[in-house]
Enzyme design. Structure first.
Site, PDB file in Angstrom:
ATOM      1  N   ASP A 126      -2.276  -8.328  -5.171  1.00  0.00           N
ATOM      2  CA  ASP A 126      -2.610  -7.134  -4.406  1.00  0.00           C
ATOM      3  C   ASP A 126      -3.119  -6.024  -5.325  1.00  0.00           C
ATOM      4  O   ASP A 126      -2.617  -5.857  -6.428  1.00  0.00           O
ATOM      5  CB  ASP A 126      -1.333  -6.664  -3.699  1.00  0.00           C
ATOM      6  CG  ASP A 126      -1.613  -5.887  -2.440  1.00  0.00           C
ATOM      7  OD1 ASP A 126      -2.802  -5.734  -2.105  1.00  0.00           O
ATOM      8  OD2 ASP A 126      -0.660  -5.435  -1.809  1.00  0.00           O
TER       9      ASP A 126
ATOM     10  N   HIS B 104      -4.828  -1.798  -5.201  1.00  0.00           N
ATOM     11  CA  HIS B 104      -5.283  -0.624  -4.446  1.00  0.00           C
ATOM     12  C   HIS B 104      -6.054   0.300  -5.366  1.00  0.00           C
ATOM     13  O   HIS B 104      -5.609   0.583  -6.474  1.00  0.00           O
ATOM     14  CB  HIS B 104      -4.080   0.090  -3.817  1.00  0.00           C
ATOM     15  CG  HIS B 104      -3.435  -0.735  -2.745  1.00  0.00           C
ATOM     16  ND1 HIS B 104      -2.312  -1.494  -2.966  1.00  0.00           N
ATOM     17  CD2 HIS B 104      -3.816  -0.961  -1.462  1.00  0.00           C
ATOM     18  CE1 HIS B 104      -2.011  -2.150  -1.853  1.00  0.00           C
ATOM     19  NE2 HIS B 104      -2.899  -1.854  -0.929  1.00  0.00           N
TER      20      HIS B 104
ATOM     21  N   HIS C   8      -8.131  -1.298  -0.320  1.00  0.00           N
ATOM     22  CA  HIS C   8      -7.147  -2.374  -0.508  1.00  0.00           C
ATOM     23  C   HIS C   8      -7.970  -3.614  -0.871  1.00  0.00           C
ATOM     24  O   HIS C   8      -8.981  -3.875  -0.222  1.00  0.00           O
ATOM     25  CB  HIS C   8      -6.415  -2.725   0.785  1.00  0.00           C
ATOM     26  CG  HIS C   8      -5.841  -1.558   1.531  1.00  0.00           C
ATOM     27  ND1 HIS C   8      -4.489  -1.373   1.678  1.00  0.00           N
ATOM     28  CD2 HIS C   8      -6.435  -0.539   2.194  1.00  0.00           C
ATOM     29  CE1 HIS C   8      -4.280  -0.297   2.411  1.00  0.00           C
ATOM     30  NE2 HIS C   8      -5.433   0.229   2.734  1.00  0.00           N
TER      31      HIS C   8
ATOM     32  N   CYS D 177       0.801  -1.235   0.000  1.00  0.00           N
ATOM     33  CA  CYS D 177       0.000   0.000   0.000  1.00  0.00           C
ATOM     34  C   CYS D 177       0.833   1.283   0.000  1.00  0.00           C
ATOM     35  O   CYS D 177       0.544   2.192  -0.779  1.00  0.00           O
ATOM     36  CB  CYS D 177      -0.985   0.022   1.155  1.00  0.00           C
ATOM     37  SG  CYS D 177      -1.147  -1.496   2.055  1.00  0.00           S
TER      38      CYS D 177
ATOM     39  N   GLN E 262       1.009 -11.672  -3.145  1.00  0.00           N
ATOM     40  CA  GLN E 262      -0.434 -11.460  -3.194  1.00  0.00           C
ATOM     41  C   GLN E 262      -0.830 -10.964  -4.572  1.00  0.00           C
ATOM     42  O   GLN E 262      -0.018 -10.350  -5.255  1.00  0.00           O
ATOM     43  CB  GLN E 262      -0.834 -10.372  -2.186  1.00  0.00           C
ATOM     44  CG  GLN E 262      -1.008 -10.864  -0.777  1.00  0.00           C
ATOM     45  CD  GLN E 262      -1.598  -9.777   0.096  1.00  0.00           C
ATOM     46  OE1 GLN E 262      -1.180  -8.621   0.011  1.00  0.00           O
ATOM     47  NE2 GLN E 262      -2.545 -10.130   0.924  1.00  0.00           N
TER      48      GLN E 262
ATOM     49  N   LYS F 137     -12.558  -4.141   7.322  1.00  0.00           N
ATOM     50  CA  LYS F 137     -12.381  -4.943   6.108  1.00  0.00           C
ATOM     51  C   LYS F 137     -13.427  -6.040   5.985  1.00  0.00           C
ATOM     52  O   LYS F 137     -14.025  -6.462   6.979  1.00  0.00           O
ATOM     53  CB  LYS F 137     -10.981  -5.551   6.075  1.00  0.00           C
ATOM     54  CG  LYS F 137     -10.645  -6.375   7.295  1.00  0.00           C
ATOM     55  CD  LYS F 137      -9.227  -6.938   7.205  1.00  0.00           C
ATOM     56  CE  LYS F 137      -8.929  -7.805   8.401  1.00  0.00           C
ATOM     57  NZ  LYS F 137      -7.858  -8.734   8.243  1.00  0.00           N
TER      58      LYS F 137
ATOM     59  N   ARG G 204       6.717 -11.076   6.082  1.00  0.00           N
ATOM     60  CA  ARG G 204       6.174 -10.813   7.415  1.00  0.00           C
ATOM     61  C   ARG G 204       6.852 -11.755   8.394  1.00  0.00           C
ATOM     62  O   ARG G 204       7.016 -12.946   8.109  1.00  0.00           O
ATOM     63  CB  ARG G 204       4.653 -10.989   7.434  1.00  0.00           C
ATOM     64  CG  ARG G 204       3.977  -9.939   6.556  1.00  0.00           C
ATOM     65  CD  ARG G 204       2.468  -9.981   6.590  1.00  0.00           C
ATOM     66  NE  ARG G 204       1.938  -9.084   5.573  1.00  0.00           N
ATOM     67  CZ  ARG G 204       0.648  -8.992   5.241  1.00  0.00           C
ATOM     68  NH1 ARG G 204      -0.242  -9.749   5.841  1.00  0.00           N
ATOM     69  NH2 ARG G 204       0.249  -8.147   4.299  1.00  0.00           N
TER      70      ARG G 204
HETATM   71 ZN    ZN Z   1      -2.925  -2.576   0.957  1.00  0.00          ZN
END
Ligand code: ZN
Length: 451
Positions: free
Chosen positions: A181, A183, A312, A132, A179, A265, A161
């Protein structure tokens, strides 16, 4: 560069119990992976997966699948850095709220840094746990206008992580993962449609894999949070509204206090073959990060001080975890389109090898043994091997079925005389006689329809 963990994460009771439940499916995953040579691990990098060539084929197919879906929904793919200075993580809020789950990165030779030595924090980097902040930085690099919104970025970067070493397990609890991912930077009027699009994409994507047991959870403000309570309440109300209105979600449940530190979320959970639930997709509404990164756009009336909202979202979530779910789901019997071993050609004797390799070249899209100076960039490239071993046809066919090939193609004198090949599937002894062109088009149809 050396990478150290910033803090040791507590191994909670919740993690331990998840681990015990994980064991049966992890063992099955290992057994299938060992047989099909899909992935491995090594104590030299705990919690980071080595995808072997055939596992990488599956991973790449998942990524290519999602890239094509994201184009449809207006996403633009970006590639962003892995390490950022501590200053950036302080700005994003990760330093105060997520530091214990991150890795610190420090150069061995500080003299290479051009920054005055008194500013020690300038020498420290954090390995990114999320994309992000990078996407906020790209948004902030340019003057933005209302008519550009929504701006949608996607990113398949690796993320790290710092899971406690005792909690690491197979593909589902890792330190390094990827991911799908994305945004979305938008204004209030876009939120409903963007979330609905994501819910549609989630449902349609899981449907391609024949996974229809899906649950939706709304996770609300946690104890550790940033921003104003009123803003949180507004975001939670908005998500409830979309969940209620969406015909896709049916019923949904609340998980009090389980939201991200920057916003509430929607979590999407699948149930695997062992009745274990996995969190896969997620949609998070975020009013905080745009504020921290001072994101602005020019509105229709010319005013300049307008802050976009950040959504996200991920559909597969962790590709490693989704890979594990698919291992359980298919038990190694991959459908043709995602199978790393799509077909094997068995020449009956040595005199049939040339024809076998000619067909292999065609089905691989002229990439293998290409006679062109340079291989073409696009086209259908199926994973097809030739089994030239001297073993009997029966033995080679049996091994091909055990290895998981979707199709077995035989070629002998009769086939060459007829200008066709004898093709059968893994699951059916029935043989069809098809030309090379017909096989190629059959494979294209199977891949196009995700069979
Ligand atoms: Zn994010």
């Amino acid at each position: 560069m050396i990478i150290r963990n910033i803090g040791i994460r507590r191994c909670t009771r919740r993690l331990l119990s998840t681990n015990i439940r994980d064991e049966s499916s992890t063992n099955t995953n290992h057994a299938i992976s060992n047989k099909q040579l899909l992935y491995t691990t090594d104590a030299a990098s705990p919690g980071s997966i080595f995808f072997l060539p055939h596992g990488t084929r599956i991973l790449n197919k998942l990524i290519q699948f999602m890239k094509n879906q994201q184009i449809k929904y207006g996403f633009q793919e970006v590639v962003t850095p892995l390490i950022f200075k501590t200053k950036l993580w302080k700005k994003s809020g990760h330093w105060d709220n997520y530091k214990d789950d991150m890795f610190k990165v420090v150069g061995f030779d500080m003299s290479k840094e051009e920054i005055p030595h008194e500013s020690i924090e300038e020498h420290e980097y954090g390995l990114k746990p999320m994309n992000c902040p990078s996407h906020c930085m790209i948004f902030a690099k340019f003057d933005r206008s209302y008519n550009e919104l929504p701006v949608r970025y996607s990113d398949f970067s690796s993320l790290h992580r710092n899971e406690a070493s005792g909690a690491l397990s197979g593909l589902t609890r890792v330190r390094r993962f990827h991911q799908d991912d994305g945004h979305i930077f938008c204004n209030v009027s876009h939120i409903d449609q963007e979330i609905k699009n994501t819910l549609d994409l989630i449902k349609n994507t899981y449907g391609v894999f024949g996974i229809n047991e899906v649950e939706y959870y709304l996770s609300t403000r946690p104890d550790k949070y940033i921003g104003e309570i009123a803003t949180w309440d507004e975001a939670e109300t908005q998500l409830k509204k979309v969940l209620d209105a969406s015909t896709e979600t049916g019923s949904w449940q609340i998980r009090e206090g389980d939201g991200a530190f920057y916003g509430p979320k929607i979590d999407v959970l699948l149930t695997d073959a062992f009745d274990k639930k996995h969190q896969v997709g997620t949609i998070q509404l975020d009013f905080q990060l745009p504020k921290r990164f001072d994101l602005k756009y020019v509105a229709e009336d010319g005013s300049r001080n307008n802050q976009p909202i950040l959504i996200h979202r991920a559909v597969f979530g962790s590709l490693e975890r989704f890979f594990a779910i698919l291992l359980d789901h298919y038990q190694g019997k991959w459908p043709f389109w995602i199978n790393p071993r799509q077909a094997v050609i068995i020449p009956i004797n040595e005199s049939h090898i040339e024809k076998a390799e000619e067909l292999q070249r065609k089905l691989c899209g002229d990439i293998i043994n290409s006679q062109d100076e340079i291989s073409p960039l696009t086209g259908f490239n199926f994973h097809v091997d030739v089994d030239k071993r001297a073993a009997t046809v029966g033995h080679r066919t049996k091994e091909a079925i055990q290895s998981g090939y979707s199709y077995i193609i035989l070629i002998g004198d009769k086939d060459i005389a007829n200008g066709t090949f004898s093709i059968r599937s893994r699951d059916d002894r029935k043989v069809s006689n098809l030309t090379g062109e017909e096989i190629y088009h059959k494979f294209i149809d199977l891949e196009r329809s995700y069979q």
